[in-house]
Motif scaffolding. Structure first.
Motif, short mmCIF file in Angstrom:
data_model
loop_
_atom_site.label_atom_id
_atom_site.label_comp_id
_atom_site.label_asym_id
_atom_site.label_seq_id
_atom_site.Cartn_x
_atom_site.Cartn_y
_atom_site.Cartn_z
N PHE A 361 -6.32 -12.01 -16.81
CA PHE A 361 -5.27 -11.09 -16.38
C PHE A 361 -5.87 -9.70 -16.20
O PHE A 361 -6.89 -9.36 -16.78
CB PHE A 361 -4.15 -11.05 -17.43
N HIS A 372 6.48 -7.36 -21.46
CA HIS A 372 6.62 -7.54 -20.01
C HIS A 372 8.06 -7.82 -19.59
O HIS A 372 8.42 -7.60 -18.45
CB HIS A 372 5.72 -8.69 -19.56
N GLY A 373 8.88 -8.30 -20.51
CA GLY A 373 10.25 -8.63 -20.13
C GLY A 373 11.25 -7.55 -20.47
O GLY A 373 12.45 -7.74 -20.28
N GLY A 381 15.13 -8.05 -17.06
CA GLY A 381 14.40 -9.13 -17.72
C GLY A 381 13.91 -10.19 -16.76
O GLY A 381 13.37 -11.19 -17.19
N VAL A 382 14.08 -9.98 -15.45
CA VAL A 382 13.72 -11.03 -14.49
C VAL A 382 12.52 -10.61 -13.63
O VAL A 382 11.51 -11.29 -13.59
CB VAL A 382 14.91 -11.39 -13.59
N PHE A 383 12.65 -9.46 -12.96
CA PHE A 383 11.57 -9.03 -12.07
C PHE A 383 10.69 -8.01 -12.76
O PHE A 383 11.17 -7.10 -13.43
CB PHE A 383 12.15 -8.44 -10.79
N MET A 384 9.39 -8.18 -12.59
CA MET A 384 8.45 -7.22 -13.17
C MET A 384 8.55 -5.91 -12.38
O MET A 384 8.62 -5.92 -11.16
CB MET A 384 7.01 -7.73 -13.05
N PHE A 386 6.40 -3.32 -11.39
CA PHE A 386 4.98 -2.98 -11.40
C PHE A 386 4.74 -1.49 -11.25
O PHE A 386 3.71 -0.98 -11.67
CB PHE A 386 4.23 -3.77 -10.32
N TRP B 241 4.21 -14.20 -9.25
CA TRP B 241 3.53 -12.92 -9.43
C TRP B 241 4.45 -11.70 -9.53
O TRP B 241 3.98 -10.61 -9.73
CB TRP B 241 2.48 -12.72 -8.34
N ARG B 242 5.73 -11.93 -9.39
CA ARG B 242 6.61 -10.78 -9.45
C ARG B 242 7.73 -10.91 -10.48
O ARG B 242 8.53 -10.01 -10.64
CB ARG B 242 7.24 -10.52 -8.07
N THR B 243 7.81 -12.05 -11.15
CA THR B 243 8.89 -12.20 -12.14
C THR B 243 8.31 -12.40 -13.53
O THR B 243 7.14 -12.78 -13.69
CB THR B 243 9.80 -13.41 -11.83
N THR B 244 9.14 -12.15 -14.52
CA THR B 244 8.70 -12.33 -15.91
C THR B 244 8.47 -13.80 -16.20
O THR B 244 7.56 -14.15 -16.96
CB THR B 244 9.76 -11.77 -16.87
N TYR B 247 5.08 -14.60 -14.94
CA TYR B 247 4.10 -13.98 -15.84
C TYR B 247 3.88 -14.87 -17.05
O TYR B 247 2.75 -15.14 -17.44
CB TYR B 247 4.62 -12.61 -16.26
#
Lengths: 516, 402
Positions: A361, A372-373, A381-384, A386, B241-244, B247
């Motif tokens: 990573f 991360h969540g 809690g769903v999309f990171m 960035f 690559w874009r969701t928890t 990840y």
């Protein structure tokens, strides 16, 4: 006995000289025109940080690498050493940091391993045993040739390694960080053996980054930094401060000013906690411990005496078999790692590369391993998120002086010290109430160690309760308000910082009950 | 200009990508070269053979369409494999998951033998069609996921090796298909025949995925499944690559220990990975039924329905670098090989099974090129670039050096 022979009957090496050694790896100059020499009857210490080139230089001498430029001389004759086998034929032996012994075989079998037997295909183990006894007597290395290795303590295993090198006729011995795994008493024993060897005409090269040991044992010291030889000095004129300065390239603080502070309320409480180890035996035996806000409690002990289990039990990574754990008066016994995080626990794990980070990573992805969540790193809690991850990670890279090409670099290509700084940054960024720091500076260079120590002390001032688990007694003594000693899974003693001395701690680490 | 490039691409990533692709092409070239030697040993002309292969796969509008038709199930399965393998789950149960997905889809589609009144009342254009197709696809996804989920639960909670369990589940799925197509799902028209063919009834027009008529003036078999597959690739890319969730799946795939340390529920993520993977394979089966065959039919073997897509999808995913987007061209490539194989047989009298060999060669060369890339990048990575921060290094060269 003729002058040029050793007590083992082998020829001695009066002088080994490496001249103008250059070794390049793609993109780096690992060893840059280094001169190094050692004479019979002396210990020459080679000092330097990780990556300074000391192992590379020694691997050239031992035939594992070959230099691009420069020449090795033995007794003033130029030699070319292409393999460890050739090195051994020349009388050069090496004791590696990690022992190369087969645990299920006996001492004699290990010594005989890989050698030609005098009786062809048949193994003449009696002859080997006899010779081991002779050598043990000459050098004061008490070892029983018929004991299996797994029954021996670490210090004894090291003696077997030394015996093996002597058996093969080593006149010059390279010792790569030989004290890393030993108790203070075992270090004393080793030093006695090393002095005996030099008195008998062996030449020894002692690789270390522990300054006080180098000062205690060697006659000469050479410091490498970034592949260059920056300092060579007779030991009697060297000081800790100059040596550290030379290694790091800038003045280094070796003693911390630990202002006494009034410890706050108990943050973490262990009540007679027991747990099973990976081997299936009782790795943790009824450990009771209190950790107060604003104090650092050091856990000393030889590795494998329950420190790992202790850290894992508190972090929720290992379940208890009995006992209770309280964090801020919540019963958190056998809570999951995620729940412990939520309760305000941060954990710098001992196994940095396997537990602490995910190697493939990126730096940024590793920075949010636990969070991360959660906000601000994820939307619902769903999309990171960035953008936020990148921003916070860049701040951490700057604040913690982490050397990395970018936040998108895979973390595995960073140096150990920089990976540890990222772990530290991540764990402290959650503003923990309790911090478990397990071997926080193991394999980390002095500069980064110093930095990590300062950060830990800063946390202490902020009122975080810190459990510092370390095999490095100097580190424990420098940072801890209280020190507990673990032996065979139990806490065998506790001392206050101002009453601690390295002798008593060493005895406790070896298992003796010392009245405190 | 360079600043612009730097801003939008990580240059090292770009270099890696170019390196990867060129090595991949090199590997394919090498495989074709070895294949050429084999064709030559069979007394055929390799140049002619490859020409026939190319013509067969891309020569006409129809052959291009057939190549894409062949690629479609590979794409679905391959996308699922990306998720499974990234999550550290070796799912080789694509065949079984495809079959179960198709069974569920065909069952749902057939259960709408008339269009229910309430669907017609909703004032959206073509709503009954959209609804029934969606419901059938969903059934295919869920059934495939459930089938994969059996292996997932066994792995996560009972430690059963998923390679074994998914292979076994393939067999069970096959027999289940044979049983159902001879039983409750059997076409009513076949029931009274003496030599009945085990197949379902044809699904109604409003349960079919539309054919892509814009692809050419003449009708081809190319259907909307391809479009769904392309969309799925993008969705799964975003997922990974874009969701928890992605990840966590990737974290567990990389390191169980670090994931546990991070508080990630490793078992649940293992299950998630295979659920998604099985779902994608289930969709592959559903799309074959709804878009291409319009019914399900068995010759008693699994490949009779799947055309081995459950296995070839794995190859496509590996060839595509376990990346959903990369799986798109990889699927087309293998689809072309499979279609072209038939014309090789016709044109130069070399058995079509040679293409299976060629497939194998491609896999071997690609896998070994991956190892090569790893070595190459490892060497580069082992020399960490160390930008010196100005703070830490006041020069000390003038200090005594003796």
């Amino acid at each position: 006995m003729p002058e040029h022979l050793l007590p083992t009957g082998h020829r001695r090496i009066d002088q080994m000289r490496m001249q103008g050694i250059v070794k390049k790896f793609p993109g780096v100059l690992a060893v840059d025109h280094v001169d190094f020499d050692v004479k019979a009857g002396e210990i020459h210490a080679l000092l330097g940080e990780n990556g300074a080139g000391k192992s590379t230089l020694m691997k050239i001498l031992y035939g594992l690498y070959h230099q691009e430029e420069g020449q090795v001389f033995l007794n003033d004759l130029p030699v070319v050493i292409r393999s460890p086998n050739q090195a051994i034929q020349h009388g050069i032996g090496m004791i590696h940091q990690h022992f190369m012994l087969v645990p299920s075989l006996t001492v004699a079998q290990n010594v005989a391993l890989g050698m030609k037997s005098s009786r062809g295909f048949l193994l003449d183990i009696d002859m080997v045993s006899k010779r081991i006894r002779e050598l043990s007597e000459i050098y004061g290395l008490q070892v029983n040739p018929s004991t299996p290795i797994w029954q021996l303590a670490v210090g004894e295993q090291q003696r077997v390694e030394i015996l093996r090198a002597l058996y093969r006729g080593a006149a010059l011995l390279i010792l790569d960080e030989p004290t890393a795994v030993l108790t203070p008493q075992e270090v004393d024993d080793l030093f006695r053996i090393l002095k005996q060897m030099t008195a008998d005409g062996h030449a020894l090269i002692f690789i270390s980054h522990k300054l006080h040991e180098v000062l205690a044992i060697s006659q000469r010291i050479t410091v490498l930094r970034d592949g260059k030889q920056v300092y060579s000095i007779p030991t009697e004129t060297a000081t800790k401060e100059t040596l550290a300065h030379m290694m790091v390239g800038r003045p280094v603080v070796l003693h911390y000013d630990l202002r006494p502070i009034e410890p706050g309320p108990a943050r973490l409480r262990l009540e007679e906690v027991s747990a099973t180890s990976d081997r299936g035996d009782e790795g943790l035996k009824k450990v009771s411990l209190q950790l107060h806000a604003g104090e650092i409690v050091g856990v000393a002990g030889v590795s494998g005496n329950g420190q790992r289990e202790l850290a894992q039990v508190i972090a929720g990574m290992r379940s208890t078999s009995s006992g209770k754990i309280w964090l801020d008066n919540h019963d958190v016994t056998n809570h999951s790692p995620a729940a412990m995080n939520q309760h305000g626990l941060s954990h710098i794990p001992e196994a940095r590369m396997t537990d602490g980070v995910i190697k493939n990573f990126t730096v940024a992805e590793n920075f949010v391993l636990q969070n991360h969540g959660r906000k601000p790193y994820a939307w619902g809690g769903v999309f990171m998120n960035f953008r936020n991850i990148t921003r916070q990670c860049k701040t951490a890279i700057k604040d913690y002086e982490i050397k990395t090409p970018s936040h998108e670099t895979p973390i595995k290509s960073l140096s150990g010290g920089n990976i540890q700084k990222l772990v530290l940054a991540r764990e402290l960024s959650r503003q923990p109430r309790v911090l478990i720091a397990a071997q926080p500076t193991r394999g980390v260079d002095i500069g980064a160690s110093e930095y990590i120590h300062h950060r830990l002390l800063e946390e202490r001032t902020k009122g975080t309760a810190i459990l510092l688990i370390s095999e490095d007694l100097d580190e424990i003594l420098a940072l801890s308000d209280r020190i507990v000693v673990m032996y065979e899974g139990a806490i065998v003693g506790e001392v206050k910082r101002d009453q601690a001395d390295i002798r008593t701690l060493g005895l406790m680490m070896a298992g003796s009950k010392v009245p405190v | 200009m360079m600043a612009f490039v730097h801003r939008f691409f990580d240059t090292s990533k770009l270099i890696n990508l170019v390196l990867n692709i060129s090595l991949l092409l090199l590997a394919v070239g090498a495989a074709l070269l070895v294949g050429a030697v084999m064709i030559w040993l069979m007394d055929a002309d390799p140049v002619k053979a490859y020409q026939a292969l190319y013509e067969g796969a891309f020569g006409t509008t129809n052959s291009r369409a057939e190549t894409l038709v062949k690629a479609t199930p590979l794409l679905f399965v391959g996308i699922g494999i990306c998720v499974a393998f990234r999550g550290g789950v070796v799912n080789v149960g694509g065949e079984g998951q495809m079959i179960i997905g198709a069974l569920a889809a065909v069952w749902v589609a057939l259960s709408f033998d008339t269009v229910p009144r309430f669907l017609e009342n909703i004032p959206i254009h073509d709503f009954p069609h959209i609804f029934i197709v969606t419901a059938s696809l969903l059934a295919g996804f869920l059934a495939g996921a459930a089938w994969g989920g059996i292996a997932g639960v066994l792995k996560a909670y009972f430690g059963v090796n998923e390679i074994l369990s998914t292979i076994m589940l393939n067999q069970i799925a096959l027999q289940l298909m044979n049983y159902l197509l001879n039983g409750v799902l059997l076409d009513p028209d076949q029931k009274d025949r003496v030599n009945r063919i085990p197949k379902t009834a044809r699904i109604q027009d409003y349960a079919k995925l539309p054919r892509l008529e814009w692809f050419s003036d003449t009708p081809t078999r190319l259907h909307a499944g391809l479009i769904i597959g392309l969309a799925l690739a993008v969705v799964v890319y975003i997922l990974l690559w874009r969701t928890t969730l992605g990840y966590r799946i990737r974290a567990v795939g990389q390191s169980n220990r670090a994931s546990r340390y991070a508080g990630i529920n490793v078992k649940r993520q293992v299950l998630n990975a295979i659920l998604i993977s099985g779902g994608c394979a289930g969709l592959a089966g559903a799309v074959q039924v709804l878009g291409l065959q319009y019914r399900m039919q068995t010759d008693g073997s699994a490949a009779g329905f799947t055309g081995n897509a459950g296995f070839n999808g794995i190859v496509a995913a590996l060839f595509g670098g376990l990346h959903p987007i990369g799986t798109i061209p990889a699927s087309v490539f293998f689809g072309a090989l499979l279609i072209g194989a038939q014309s090789i047989q016709r044109e130069v009298q070399v058995p079509a099974s040679l293409i299976t060999t060629l497939n194998g060669l491609v896999v071997i060369f690609v896998v070994s090129s991956q190892i090569f890339i790893k070595r190459l990048t490892k060497r580069r990575a082992s020399v960490p670039p160390q930008p010196t921060t100005p703070k830490s290094v006041p020069a000390l060269q003038e200090e005594p050096t003796q």
